[in-house]
Design an enzyme around this catalytic site. Structure first.
Site, PDB file in Angstrom:
ATOM      1  N   GLY A 143       2.550  26.548  24.761  1.00 40.70           N
ATOM      2  CA  GLY A 143       2.903  25.832  25.587  1.00 40.70           C
ATOM      3  C   GLY A 143       3.296  24.808  23.791  1.00 40.70           C
ATOM      4  O   GLY A 143       2.218  25.267  23.305  1.00 40.70           O
ATOM      5  N   HIS A 144       4.072  24.018  23.961  1.00 41.88           N
ATOM      6  CA  HIS A 144       4.402  23.190  22.753  1.00 41.88           C
ATOM      7  C   HIS A 144       3.036  22.608  23.001  1.00 41.88           C
ATOM      8  O   HIS A 144       2.615  21.435  23.604  1.00 41.88           O
ATOM      9  CB  HIS A 144       5.726  21.870  22.621  1.00 41.88           C
ATOM     10  N   ASN A 145       2.544  21.565  21.681  1.00 42.14           N
ATOM     11  CA  ASN A 145       1.421  20.657  21.532  1.00 42.14           C
ATOM     12  C   ASN A 145       0.208  21.349  21.844  1.00 42.14           C
ATOM     13  O   ASN A 145      -0.801  20.803  21.955  1.00 42.14           O
ATOM     14  CB  ASN A 145       2.097  19.572  21.522  1.00 42.14           C
TER      15      ASN A 145
END
Length: 350
Positions: free
Chosen positions: A241-243
């Site tokens: 997922g993001h980050n």
């Protein structure tokens, strides 16, 4: 497939010479499957019965294994059989079909893209504006590389990979077929009437010597960067997922899901189908058994398992207790019956 003598292999592994160095070895196989001319390996006492029955012409054996007395099977003694096998397989592996150096006539390369020396661009590849492809990198057929993507030297990107805008790959990165890197992170907010999309303006940074399996999805950051640390290996069908920040030299097995802003330290190992909640941190050297669901931080060098994940030994104790529950319930019912009978007796005697 190439062939080697047993003596050649002994030299390659730097182990004591065999009694029959001229024996021809044509390939590698497991102990049960190996036939004459093939070599196998034995890294544990657990497989001594297979060793006794194997038809392999020779066996690579870890020194820690206690071989049965009287065995006449040619063996090569090494410190670590698994590492030795990896060395041999590099020699036996057939060459990977790669496009020739240069740009295939069917490829589309933006004029502003910069290609290093000896780069190979395959059929129907698309490379966007201002991209930089490092020396010796290989881009297989059907790959799409969007604008402002940078690849370091010696990278290899296999068929139908998609590299979205503004992402960076280090040196010697391998990305297997069908993977997508740089998709927008899954970010939405309810505005009272609908799920409003939150712009994802960050990037993805993949450090040197990372290998990513097939059909992996790595989302770009909301801002800043989703980062994959040096030397990490990611299996097929993983969602990042993001980050998310993944430290160096991690192992992430198939179907793992890492929710946004989770963080893995150095050398973390995640078994198949592990789920990690958003904003959770796994310390250096920690590991999770297959199918674990990790909802809180994990301390360094800790092994967890279960749903929700907990220290592995605690989970084993709880699972053992659960298996005893049916018998305990039966005992409780019997005790309740005995108590009721005792109450009746006491009442009748009053």
């Amino acid at each position: 497939m190439p062939t080697f003598t047993l003596g050649d292999i002994a030299k390659l592994l730097n182990c004591p010479p065999p009694s029959n160095p001229g024996l021809t070895i044509t390939g590698m196989a497991t102990l049960p499957d190996a036939g004459p001319g093939e070599m196998s390996f034995l890294g544990s006492d657990a497989y001594l019965s297979q060793f006794a029955q194997t038809n392999a012409s020779a066996v690579i054996v870890s020194r820690k294994v206690r071989l049965p007395e009287g065995s006449t099977k040619p063996v090569l003694l090494v410190d670590n059989a698994d590492l030795a096998v990896a060395t041999i397989l590099e020699r036996f592996a057939p060459p990977v079909a790669r496009p020739n150096a240069g740009v295939d006539a069917t490829a589309s390369v933006d004029p502003s893209a910069v290609l290093g020396a000896h780069v190979a661009i395959g059929k129907f590849v698309s490379i966007g504006a201002r991209c930089k492809i490092g020396t010796g990198s290989v881009i297989h057929a059907g790959v799409t590389i969007a604008d402002d993507v940078t690849l370091g030297d010696g990278c290899e990107v296999f068929q139908n990979v998609v590299l979205r805008e503004r992402i960076t790959l280090g040196q010697r990165v391998i990305i297997n077929a069908g993977t997508v890197i740089g998709t927008d992170g899954f970010g939405y907010r309810w505005d009272g009437t609908k799920h409003a999309k939150i712009p994802q303006i960050g990037t993805v940074i993949i450090d040197d010597d990372v290998e990513i399996g097939s059909c992996v999805c790595i989302d770009r950051a909301k801002f800043s960067a989703t980062r994959i640390g040096r030397g990490t290996k990611i299996d097929n069908l993983v969602q990042v997922g993001h980050n998310v920040v993944i430290g160096p030299h991690c192992i992430i097995v198939g179907q793992v899901g890492l929710a946004g802003s989770s963080k893995l330290g150095a050398g973390v190992v995640l078994g198949g189908q592990v789920a990690v909640r958003d904003h959770v941190t796994l310390g250096d050297g920690s590991s999770a058994a297959a199918c674990s669901a990790i909802a809180s931080d994990v301390k360094p060098k800790t092994i967890v398992s279960g749903i929700p994940a907990m220290p592995h030994r605690q989970n084993l104790r709880e699972q053992a207790a659960l298996r005893r529950l049916p018998a305990l319930l039966d005992e409780m019912r019997k005790l309740q019956q005995e108590v009721e009978e005792l109450k009746k007796r006491v009442t009748s005697n009053e």
